[in-house]
Design a protein around this motif. Structure first.
Motif, PDB file in Angstrom:
ATOM      1  N   ILE A 295       0.839  -1.200   0.000  1.00  0.00           N
ATOM      2  CA  ILE A 295       0.000   0.000   0.000  1.00  0.00           C
ATOM      3  C   ILE A 295       0.876   1.254   0.000  1.00  0.00           C
ATOM      4  CG2 ILE A 295      -1.713   1.323   1.314  1.00  0.00           C
ATOM      5  CD1 ILE A 295      -2.860  -1.298   2.309  1.00  0.00           C
ATOM      6  N   ALA A 296       2.012   1.195   0.709  1.00  0.00           N
ATOM      7  CA  ALA A 296       2.938   2.330   0.734  1.00  0.00           C
ATOM      8  C   ALA A 296       3.427   2.654  -0.673  1.00  0.00           C
ATOM      9  CB  ALA A 296       4.112   2.029   1.650  1.00  0.00           C
ATOM     10  N   GLN A 297       3.699   1.614  -1.466  1.00  0.00           N
ATOM     11  CA  GLN A 297       4.160   1.827  -2.839  1.00  0.00           C
ATOM     12  C   GLN A 297       3.033   2.383  -3.715  1.00  0.00           C
ATOM     13  OE1 GLN A 297       7.350   1.454  -3.739  1.00  0.00           O
ATOM     14  NE2 GLN A 297       6.891   2.227  -5.788  1.00  0.00           N
ATOM     15  N   TYR A 298       1.833   1.842  -3.542  1.00  0.00           N
ATOM     16  CA  TYR A 298       0.682   2.320  -4.317  1.00  0.00           C
ATOM     17  C   TYR A 298       0.313   3.755  -3.957  1.00  0.00           C
ATOM     18  CZ  TYR A 298      -0.550  -2.049  -6.686  1.00  0.00           C
ATOM     19  OH  TYR A 298      -0.554  -3.144  -7.508  1.00  0.00           O
ATOM     20  N   GLU A 301       2.236   5.521  -6.527  1.00  0.00           N
ATOM     21  CA  GLU A 301       1.946   5.175  -7.916  1.00  0.00           C
ATOM     22  C   GLU A 301       0.536   5.586  -8.344  1.00  0.00           C
ATOM     23  OE1 GLU A 301       2.744   1.025  -8.299  1.00  0.00           O
ATOM     24  OE2 GLU A 301       4.918   1.262  -8.048  1.00  0.00           O
ATOM     25  N   ILE A 302      -0.420   5.561  -7.403  1.00  0.00           N
ATOM     26  CA  ILE A 302      -1.794   5.953  -7.734  1.00  0.00           C
ATOM     27  C   ILE A 302      -1.922   7.461  -7.524  1.00  0.00           C
ATOM     28  CG2 ILE A 302      -4.246   5.676  -7.179  1.00  0.00           C
ATOM     29  CD1 ILE A 302      -3.612   2.834  -6.251  1.00  0.00           C
ATOM     30  N   LYS A 303      -2.030   8.171  -8.624  1.00  0.00           N
ATOM     31  CA  LYS A 303      -2.005   9.635  -8.602  1.00  0.00           C
ATOM     32  C   LYS A 303      -3.117  10.227  -7.733  1.00  0.00           C
ATOM     33  CE  LYS A 303      -2.378  13.534 -11.809  1.00  0.00           C
ATOM     34  NZ  LYS A 303      -2.603  13.918 -13.222  1.00  0.00           N
ATOM     35  N   ASN A 304      -4.301   9.630  -7.771  1.00  0.00           N
ATOM     36  CA  ASN A 304      -5.431  10.146  -6.998  1.00  0.00           C
ATOM     37  C   ASN A 304      -5.116  10.171  -5.506  1.00  0.00           C
ATOM     38  OD1 ASN A 304      -6.166   8.380  -9.389  1.00  0.00           O
ATOM     39  ND2 ASN A 304      -8.053   9.589  -9.199  1.00  0.00           N
ATOM     40  N   LEU A 360     -11.704   8.072  -2.903  1.00  0.00           N
ATOM     41  CA  LEU A 360     -12.596   6.984  -3.293  1.00  0.00           C
ATOM     42  C   LEU A 360     -12.162   6.375  -4.618  1.00  0.00           C
ATOM     43  CD1 LEU A 360     -15.133   5.594  -2.214  1.00  0.00           C
ATOM     44  CD2 LEU A 360     -16.510   7.179  -3.559  1.00  0.00           C
ATOM     45  N   GLN A 361     -11.839   7.235  -5.595  1.00  0.00           N
ATOM     46  CA  GLN A 361     -11.392   6.722  -6.887  1.00  0.00           C
ATOM     47  C   GLN A 361     -10.035   6.041  -6.759  1.00  0.00           C
ATOM     48  OE1 GLN A 361     -13.113   6.483  -9.778  1.00  0.00           O
ATOM     49  NE2 GLN A 361     -11.362   5.255 -10.374  1.00  0.00           N
ATOM     50  N   GLY A 362      -9.143   6.601  -5.920  1.00  0.00           N
ATOM     51  CA  GLY A 362      -7.850   5.966  -5.681  1.00  0.00           C
ATOM     52  C   GLY A 362      -8.008   4.581  -5.084  1.00  0.00           C
ATOM     53  N   SER A 363      -8.961   4.422  -4.177  1.00  0.00           N
ATOM     54  CA  SER A 363      -9.241   3.116  -3.572  1.00  0.00           C
ATOM     55  C   SER A 363      -9.806   2.155  -4.616  1.00  0.00           C
ATOM     56  CB  SER A 363     -10.238   3.269  -2.412  1.00  0.00           C
ATOM     57  OG  SER A 363      -9.726   4.136  -1.427  1.00  0.00           O
ATOM     58  N   PHE A 364     -10.653   2.679  -5.507  1.00  0.00           N
ATOM     59  CA  PHE A 364     -11.213   1.847  -6.576  1.00  0.00           C
ATOM     60  C   PHE A 364     -10.109   1.321  -7.490  1.00  0.00           C
ATOM     61  CE2 PHE A 364     -16.020   2.712  -7.134  1.00  0.00           C
ATOM     62  CZ  PHE A 364     -16.212   2.623  -5.762  1.00  0.00           C
ATOM     63  N   ILE A 365      -9.162   2.190  -7.823  1.00  0.00           N
ATOM     64  CA  ILE A 365      -8.040   1.776  -8.677  1.00  0.00           C
ATOM     65  C   ILE A 365      -7.222   0.695  -7.985  1.00  0.00           C
ATOM     66  CG2 ILE A 365      -5.867   2.542  -9.739  1.00  0.00           C
ATOM     67  CD1 ILE A 365      -7.202   5.283 -10.162  1.00  0.00           C
ATOM     68  N   TYR A 366      -6.975   0.862  -6.699  1.00  0.00           N
ATOM     69  CA  TYR A 366      -6.201  -0.133  -5.936  1.00  0.00           C
ATOM     70  C   TYR A 366      -6.921  -1.482  -5.915  1.00  0.00           C
ATOM     71  CZ  TYR A 366      -4.111  -2.548  -1.945  1.00  0.00           C
ATOM     72  OH  TYR A 366      -3.534  -3.490  -1.132  1.00  0.00           O
ATOM     73  N   LEU A 367      -8.247  -1.443  -5.788  1.00  0.00           N
ATOM     74  CA  LEU A 367      -9.037  -2.677  -5.714  1.00  0.00           C
ATOM     75  C   LEU A 367      -9.379  -3.240  -7.093  1.00  0.00           C
ATOM     76  CD1 LEU A 367     -11.469  -1.594  -2.847  1.00  0.00           C
ATOM     77  CD2 LEU A 367      -9.535  -3.184  -2.654  1.00  0.00           C
ATOM     78  N   LYS A 369     -11.343  -1.834  -9.411  1.00  0.00           N
ATOM     79  CA  LYS A 369     -12.731  -1.572  -9.800  1.00  0.00           C
ATOM     80  C   LYS A 369     -12.798  -0.471 -10.855  1.00  0.00           C
ATOM     81  CE  LYS A 369     -14.818  -3.076  -5.435  1.00  0.00           C
ATOM     82  NZ  LYS A 369     -15.758  -2.712  -4.339  1.00  0.00           N
ATOM     83  N   LYS A 370     -14.015  -0.257 -11.374  1.00  0.00           N
ATOM     84  CA  LYS A 370     -14.224   0.718 -12.438  1.00  0.00           C
ATOM     85  C   LYS A 370     -14.207   2.147 -11.890  1.00  0.00           C
ATOM     86  CE  LYS A 370     -17.001  -2.376 -15.338  1.00  0.00           C
ATOM     87  NZ  LYS A 370     -18.329  -2.559 -15.991  1.00  0.00           N
ATOM     88  N   ILE A 371     -14.163   3.101 -12.819  1.00  0.00           N
ATOM     89  CA  ILE A 371     -14.177   4.518 -12.451  1.00  0.00           C
ATOM     90  C   ILE A 371     -15.567   4.895 -11.927  1.00  0.00           C
ATOM     91  CG2 ILE A 371     -14.021   6.876 -13.386  1.00  0.00           C
ATOM     92  CD1 ILE A 371     -11.964   5.849 -15.369  1.00  0.00           C
ATOM     93  N   ILE A 372     -15.610   5.752 -10.921  1.00  0.00           N
ATOM     94  CA  ILE A 372     -16.868   6.252 -10.372  1.00  0.00           C
ATOM     95  C   ILE A 372     -17.629   6.974 -11.489  1.00  0.00           C
ATOM     96  CG2 ILE A 372     -17.890   7.831  -8.675  1.00  0.00           C
ATOM     97  CD1 ILE A 372     -15.305   7.453  -7.030  1.00  0.00           C
ATOM     98  N   PRO A 373     -18.939   6.730 -11.629  1.00  0.00           N
ATOM     99  CA  PRO A 373     -19.719   7.427 -12.671  1.00  0.00           C
ATOM    100  C   PRO A 373     -19.592   8.951 -12.547  1.00  0.00           C
ATOM    101  CG  PRO A 373     -21.003   5.645 -11.690  1.00  0.00           C
ATOM    102  CD  PRO A 373     -19.740   5.759 -10.877  1.00  0.00           C
ATOM    103  N   ASN A 374     -19.341   9.614 -13.668  1.00  0.00           N
ATOM    104  CA  ASN A 374     -19.216  11.079 -13.741  1.00  0.00           C
ATOM    105  C   ASN A 374     -18.083  11.624 -12.859  1.00  0.00           C
ATOM    106  OD1 ASN A 374     -21.518  11.373 -15.486  1.00  0.00           O
ATOM    107  ND2 ASN A 374     -22.808  11.009 -13.685  1.00  0.00           N
ATOM    108  N   TYR A 375     -17.108  10.785 -12.567  1.00  0.00           N
ATOM    109  CA  TYR A 375     -16.005  11.183 -11.674  1.00  0.00           C
ATOM    110  C   TYR A 375     -15.287  12.427 -12.201  1.00  0.00           C
ATOM    111  CZ  TYR A 375     -11.255  11.111  -9.741  1.00  0.00           C
ATOM    112  OH  TYR A 375     -10.053  11.479  -9.192  1.00  0.00           O
ATOM    113  N   PHE A 376     -14.814  12.397 -13.439  1.00  0.00           N
ATOM    114  CA  PHE A 376     -14.029  13.501 -13.989  1.00  0.00           C
ATOM    115  C   PHE A 376     -14.858  14.774 -14.142  1.00  0.00           C
ATOM    116  CE2 PHE A 376     -11.575   9.795 -15.517  1.00  0.00           C
ATOM    117  CZ  PHE A 376     -10.348  10.118 -14.977  1.00  0.00           C
ATOM    118  N   PHE A 377     -16.136  14.609 -14.501  1.00  0.00           N
ATOM    119  CA  PHE A 377     -17.011  15.767 -14.672  1.00  0.00           C
ATOM    120  C   PHE A 377     -17.217  16.493 -13.342  1.00  0.00           C
ATOM    121  CE2 PHE A 377     -21.270  17.639 -14.501  1.00  0.00           C
ATOM    122  CZ  PHE A 377     -21.216  18.501 -15.581  1.00  0.00           C
ATOM    123  N   VAL A 378     -17.581  15.745 -12.307  1.00  0.00           N
ATOM    124  CA  VAL A 378     -17.843  16.351 -10.990  1.00  0.00           C
ATOM    125  C   VAL A 378     -16.566  16.930 -10.398  1.00  0.00           C
ATOM    126  CG1 VAL A 378     -18.653  15.939  -8.625  1.00  0.00           C
ATOM    127  CG2 VAL A 378     -19.793  14.806 -10.546  1.00  0.00           C
TER     128      VAL A 378
END
Length: 408
Positions: A295-298, A301-304, A360-367, A369-378
């Protein structure tokens, strides 16, 4: 004099907010632009134009004796420092790290050296808050070794070398987790001393030692992103343990006094303190997950996750506290104007939405999972709340902030 300082510092924050909105909105609409150049501009204006400048003002207001406050040196130095920030704002978007941007960055560093000299020279008291602020300034000086090392590394090993990345992380760590964190606690202890005339016990010095050890040893975390070693792992784990310990002392011996001071004030002040307190709490709680090396490495690596944590510190802790201290010192909380209330609500609204989405999106990437709906727009359009909120503060400063006879 100080009113102009307020205005310029908040203007820097407003520009940083506009740049942050541009970065997100242009990415969302997939418009081709020099992203890295704009990112450098945003980060430099936010950290050096806002946080550095506002800490400059707060140290001047809270720590420099009245007999020294009228020195023209502080005013001249402030404006030369601001000139370097304007230079970075003009040069970074067009050339990134180039001749002119590096020259203006070097000018800012030289100004910070002279600020340290002036402040050390004028600090008279020998109490725990003064010890904190001296150590904060020492951390700021120490962090600049990373910048000088960056120049040498670029000329010899190039930007792709591990040492280049370590130099960047060295500067950022001892700025964000060193100079600003220690400065934050120095100002808190000073405010409590002013309001309660507290006589600090040995517990406060233990608190100081734990904060300092946490800063030093937690540098092992960014090192672990590039060098995999069990010694580095144990180093940053010890740093995290120190952070947990200082949080416990903060909750037990400092937070109750701060809470008592804030509870009798305006809703804006209470909201800001709630976000400051929760951000400080989350900063340490999140670090518990970093005991897991994967998790320390991620976390790098996970920009979010990386951006979310940086904003947690710079906006949630340091910016919220800066607003609180300015409100207390300048009686903004006593004003009937709705500008401060609106500015605070817009700023905190942006901060809450942005942090929830990023983590939340960073956790999704780690797990996986898909992108949160309308993530980039909001995420993109909610970023507009930030500069709008700061605009309310700017209007308030222009209309209602009066120059203080003691500070002008």
């Amino acid at each position: 004099m100080v009113k102009k300082w307020f205005f310029v510092s908040f203007l820097n924050l407003f520009i940083a907010g506009i740049l942050g909105f541009i970065l997100r909105i242009l990415q969302y609409y997939s418009i081709n632009f020099p992203y890295s150049n704009f990112l450098h501009t945003h980060s430099h204006i936010a950290m050096l134009g806002w946080l550095y400048q506002i800490f400059y003002i707060l140290i001047y207001l809270y720590f420099i004796p009245k007999s020294k406050k009228n020195q023209s040196l502080y005013s001249t130095l402030f404006w030369i420092t601001q000139l370097s920030i304007v230079g970075m704002f003009v040069s970074f978007p067009f050339q990134g790290y180039g001749l002119y941007s590096i020259l203006f960055s070097a000018l800012h560093i030289l100004c910070s050296y002279y600020f340290c000299y002036l402040t050390f020279k004028n600090l008279r008291q020998k109490d725990i808050s003064t010890l904190f602020i001296k150590t904060a300034l020492a951390c700021m000086l120490f962090s600049t070794f990373g910048i000088w090392g960056l120049g040498i590394t670029m000329g010899t090993l190039g930007k792709s070398s591990i040492l280049y990345s370590i130099c960047i992380q060295f500067f950022l760590h001892f700025q964000i987790n060193g100079w600003f964190l220690l400065g934050c606690f120095a100002l808190i202890l000073k405010v409590l001393d002013i309001n309660y005339s507290l006589i600090y016990s040995k517990i406060t010095y233990i608190f100081y030692i734990l904060v300092l050890l946490g800063i030093i040893f937690s540098f092992g975390l960014p090192l672990s992103w590039f060098i995999h070693s069990q010694y580095i792992y144990f180093s940053y784990c010890f740093g995290i343990i120190c952070n947990i310990a200082f949080l416990f002392l903060f909750l037990r011996f400092i937070h109750p006094y701060l809470l008592a001071l804030i509870q009798s004030k305006s809703l804006s002040l209470q909201l800001l303190y709630s976000f400051f307190f929760l951000s400080l709490l989350l900063k340490v709680i999140i670090q518990l997950f970093l005991f897991n090396p994967e998790i320390a490495q991620y976390s790098y690596e996970i920009k979010n996750l990386r951006i979310g944590f940086i904003h947690l510190e710079t906006l949630g802790i340091y910016t919220c506290l800066s607003f609180i201290l300015l409100m207390l010192h300048n009686n903004w909380i006593d004003s009937k104007s709705k500008l401060i209330k609106m500015g605070t609500l817009f700023f905190l609204g942006f901060y809450f939405i942005s942090e929830v989405l990023l983590f939340l999106q960073g956790s999704f990437i780690y797990l996986g999972k898909k992108i949160i709906p309308n993530y980039f727009f909001v995420l993109s359009w909610s970023s507009l709340l930030f500069p709008l909120g700061i605009l309310f503060y700017l209007i308030y400063i222009i209309i209602f902030q009066k120059p203080s006879k003691n500070n002008s």
